[in-house]
Design a protein around this motif. Sequence first.
Motif, mmCIF file in Angstrom:
data_model
loop_
_atom_site.group_PDB
_atom_site.id
_atom_site.type_symbol
_atom_site.label_atom_id
_atom_site.label_comp_id
_atom_site.label_asym_id
_atom_site.label_seq_id
_atom_site.Cartn_x
_atom_site.Cartn_y
_atom_site.Cartn_z
ATOM 1 N N GLU A 15 49.846 43.007 41.467
ATOM 2 C CA GLU A 15 49.693 42.331 42.758
ATOM 3 C C GLU A 15 48.568 42.973 43.576
ATOM 4 N N ALA A 16 48.474 44.300 43.518
ATOM 5 C CA ALA A 16 47.397 44.996 44.220
ATOM 6 C C ALA A 16 46.044 44.615 43.638
ATOM 7 N N TYR A 17 46.010 44.473 42.324
ATOM 8 C CA TYR A 17 44.768 44.051 41.659
ATOM 9 C C TYR A 17 44.320 42.681 42.158
ATOM 10 N N GLU A 18 45.276 41.735 42.237
ATOM 11 C CA GLU A 18 44.926 40.381 42.655
ATOM 12 C C GLU A 18 44.395 40.356 44.084
ATOM 13 N N LEU A 19 44.888 41.255 44.940
ATOM 14 C CA LEU A 19 44.426 41.302 46.325
ATOM 15 C C LEU A 19 43.010 41.857 46.452
ATOM 16 N N ASN A 20 42.548 42.549 45.416
ATOM 17 C CA ASN A 20 41.264 43.262 45.500
ATOM 18 C C ASN A 20 40.362 42.962 44.307
ATOM 19 N N ARG A 34 36.430 33.398 52.041
ATOM 20 C CA ARG A 34 36.875 34.672 51.488
ATOM 21 C C ARG A 34 35.791 35.346 50.656
ATOM 22 N N SER A 94 44.984 39.311 34.954
ATOM 23 C CA SER A 94 45.299 40.227 36.048
ATOM 24 C C SER A 94 45.389 41.675 35.615
#
Length: 278
Positions: free
Chosen positions: A31-36, A87, A267
Motif C-alpha cells: 500500500e505504501a508503494y502504491e502511494l509513492n 497528480r 505493486s
Amino acid sequence: MEDPNPQVCGQGFALLRAAQIDVRCGLLAPEAYELNLGFISRMTRRRPWVRAKIAASLDGRTALPSGESQWITSPEARADSHTWRARACAILTGIGTVRADNPQLTVRGVDTPRQPLRVLVDSQLEVPLNAHLLNGHVPLLIICAAIGDQHRQKINELRARGAEVISLASRASDQVDLPALLRLLSERGINELHVEAGHGLNGALLQQHCIDELLVYLAPSLLCDAMGMFKLAAPATLAQRVTLSFQSVERIGNELRILARVGALGSTMALDTAPGNH
C-alpha cells in the motif's frame, strides 16, 4: 517501507531506534508503494512512473482516419482525466497531437496547487508559434532530435514565448531519444509522467519500454477501421504480444475506465529492489 532514496535510506530508522522507539518496516508495504509509485520509480530506476492516458471506442480506436478525435468520450470521462493530470508532475504529448487538437495540456476543473510541466516531443521543431501550448503561463519543455543553423530563429522565437528547447537525438534514428528523455525528467525531479499523445508516440513509447501503466477510457461506440491506440506492427506470434495486468475497472459516466500495468510491472516491482539496479 524503507525509503528508497540512497541519500537518506535507513537514517530515520536509526535516529528513532537510538531514541528507544520501536520501529518496524514492511507493514502495509504494498500500500505504501502504491502511494509513492513515482518517487520510488525515480529513486530505483532513475526514470518517472509513466502513465499513458488513452480515450478510445470499444473496439480500441482513438481517431478517425481524418484525425478527428474530439470527442470520443463524454464530459464526465474528460473531467475525470483531469484529476490524473493534476497528480502528475509533467504531461507529455507529441507534435501530431498539437497539430490535430491544439491542446492546452493544463489541469482544469480540479483544485491544484500547481500546473504540471508540459513536455512536447517535436523532433523537427514544427510546433506552430500560435499553438495553445505557447501561452507562456505554464512551463513548457520542447524536446527535439537535433538543432541546426536552420532552427536558430525558430528556437529564439520559442524561447521568447517562454519555452525551453533541448535536443535529445537518438543515435539510431532522427527521432527523439525517449529513454534519455525519461532520464532527463527524472533528474529534474519528475516523479509521475502523464502521457496524452497519439498512436505514433504511444507506439514508440511502448516499443521502447517507456510506459508503465495505461489509463484507458472506453466509450460505448465503434469506429471500425480507424486509428488504433498504438502504431506498432503486429507481433509474429501470440507469445510476443504485450501483456497487461488489470489494476482496476470502473464506470465513469457512460464509459469504462481501465487502469492496467504493462508486462510484469506490479505493486511489488520496487519493494525488494535496491537503488540503481535498474
